[in-house]
Design a protein around this motif. Structure first.
Motif, short mmCIF file in Angstrom:
data_model
loop_
_atom_site.label_atom_id
_atom_site.label_comp_id
_atom_site.label_asym_id
_atom_site.label_seq_id
_atom_site.Cartn_x
_atom_site.Cartn_y
_atom_site.Cartn_z
N GLN A 1 0.81 -1.21 0.00
CA GLN A 1 0.00 0.00 0.00
C GLN A 1 0.85 1.26 0.00
OE1 GLN A 1 -3.22 0.16 -0.40
NE2 GLN A 1 -3.42 -2.08 -0.47
N LEU B 1 0.80 4.24 -2.83
CA LEU B 1 0.58 5.63 -2.47
C LEU B 1 1.70 6.51 -3.02
CD1 LEU B 1 -1.00 7.78 -0.92
CD2 LEU B 1 0.30 7.15 1.13
N THR C 1 1.31 9.48 -5.80
CA THR C 1 1.69 10.87 -5.51
C THR C 1 2.60 11.43 -6.60
OG1 THR C 1 1.51 10.41 -3.14
CG2 THR C 1 2.72 12.40 -3.80
#
Length: 473
Positions: A446, A450, A454
């Motif tokens: 995860q 992420l 980004t």
């Protein structure tokens, strides 16, 4: 001196005693105009009363053709609407509440003058006198039903019983006495020599109400298909006993007959035949008459006392059966059908002990995820041995331990109560370290997602800004 109003606007006039008369022609329930006259204390009250009368008249809200006291209307309501449309037991209950409480407390008040403060004070005093909140709610329900009828007949414009606040129930609910499996087994043993052995045997096994059991007919017993069809019930007591419809639509149901009950019914049929009893009812007195439900309850409780069993009511046997079926893992929807309840919420009230058992299930779920195979295999000190006690329903479920009167194949079982994921988790237990490793790996995935997301968003923003700059140039 009161001002003079035009014709048809009504009138306000002072009296010699200082009060004021209000008079007006307004619409009556019959559809004709009626001259209404009332007296109030002040001129301001008189003006408000006249305005109210005219407003109701203009809005088509009629006044009653005649004024009657609440007590007289309650008698009219009982005889004209309750007795012809509701069951005799229901009529008897409402008539008792009207006679003992509503007429002595509120019956003297005129129906159209019954106010919220007067009604509120009456019900508050009932609570102060020691009456339970549930019984007060029943009395209010009867009054509300009568006043609703009065509103429909346009005798009053509002139902004050719906606008009062009932006292809150502070006392603890009465604890229900339920038998455990040992007491049920003992009961099944001591009834074998009783003449009504088959009837007593059906109490913890069929889910029938007292009236449904005593109103059962031989034509409703299908021995070939091993089924009973609930189609009527015996209601009333003494000379008021009669066969009537079932309590609700859901009460009309068909239930399976387990082998011990079927054999008991066959023996009972032969005994009835030997006595020369030809009644269509399955259970009768020795002379072939219907059994009074009150006498049946007394005989059942005497049987409990003689054999050292905790005394319960016949209706408590339905709660006992519902709770035992739940312990065996029978779905709540099936229990609802067996008991003949219209609502699941009622069935949930009958089933006791769900909260404690749910907590045990939750702990067993944690145990199966956090205990390793080696730890689970240990004979001493294991969580499994702690939960698998004689009183635990999981032990009964896995070992097939059930009362002598039924089996999981007949009344339902625990299959599919748990989800497939939970079954899989039970078959493949993992250690705590393995579980922590799996969680850490999932978190790393995860975090990478992420981070990549980004970066992608930043690049997209910079690209957009660059394009905007070029267009501006």
């Amino acid at each position: 001196m009161a001002r003079r109003r035009a014709n048809g606007q009504g009138s306000i006039s002072p009296r010699k005693d200082g009060r004021w008369d209000v008079a007006a022609w307004v619409l009556a329930a019959s559809g004709e105009l009626k001259h209404v006259r009332t007296t109030v204390r002040t001129e301001q009250e008189a003006d408000r009363k006249l305005t109210e009368l005219k407003a109701n008249h203009n809005n088509g809200i009629p006044v009653a053709d005649k004024n009657c006291r609440l007590g007289d209307y309650l008698d009219y309501w009982l005889e004209g609407f309750v007795r012809p449309t509701q069951r005799p037991n229901t009529y008897a209950q409402k008539e008792t509440l009207v006679r003992l409480y509503l007429k002595p407390g509120l019956g003297k008040h005129y129906l159209h003058k019954l106010s919220i403060p007067v009604t509120q004070v009456y019900f508050t005093n009932l609570r102060a006198a020691g009456m339970t909140a549930s019984y007060i709610a029943t009395i209010r329900k009867v009054l509300s039903s009568a006043l609703t009828r009065a509103v429909r007949e346009e005798l009053i414009t509002r139902n004050v019983a719906r606008l009062i606040e009932l006292p809150s129930e502070q006392e603890e609910k009465k604890e229900r006495i339920l038998w455990n499996q040992g007491e049920v087994r003992r009961f099944l043993t001591v009834i074998r020599s009783d003449r009504l052995h088959a009837a007593y045997l059906m109490l913890p096994t069929s889910g029938l109400r007292n009236g449904e059991l005593l109103g059962l007919r031989w034509q409703d017993v299908d021995a070939e298909k091993r089924m009973i069809h609930v189609r009527q019930q015996l209601t009333g007591s003494g000379r008021q006993m009669h066969i009537g419809p079932l309590k609700t639509k859901k009460s009309r149901r068909s239930l399976p007959l387990i082998a011990p009950v079927l054999e008991a019914l066959r023996g009972h049929y032969e005994e009835q035949k030997a006595r020369g009893i030809t009644s269509e009812l399955v259970f009768t007195t020795t002379t072939g008459e219907p059994i009074d439900p009150k006498n049946f309850l007394k005989a059942f409780q005497r049987l409990c006392e003689r054999n050292g069993l905790r005394v319960v009511t016949v209706h408590d046997m339905r709660r006992t059966q519902a709770t035992m079926l739940n312990h065996l893992g029978v779905p709540m929807r099936t229990i609802q059908h067996i008991l003949g309840h219209s609502r699941m919420s009622t069935t949930e009230i009958y089933v006791l002990g769900n909260e404690d058992e749910g907590q045990q299930d939750a702990m067993r779920f944690i145990e199966n995820h956090l205990t390793s195979e080696s730890e689970s295999a240990e004979p001493q000190g294991s969580l499994t041995r702690f939960f698998d006690s004689d009183s635990n329903r999981q032990l009964n479920r896995h070992q097939g331990e059930s009362p002598t009167f039924g089996s999981g194949s007949t009344l339902g079982g625990a299959y599919r109560i748990r989800t497939d994921d939970l079954f899989h988790a039970m078959k493949e237990p993992t250690t705590l370290a393995e579980r922590v490793t799996e969680i850490d790996a999932a978190l790393r995935v995860q975090r990478r997602r992420l981070l990549f997301g980004t970066v992608a968003v930043n690049l997209a923003v910079k690209t957009t800004e660059g394009s905007d700059a070029e267009l501006a140039a």
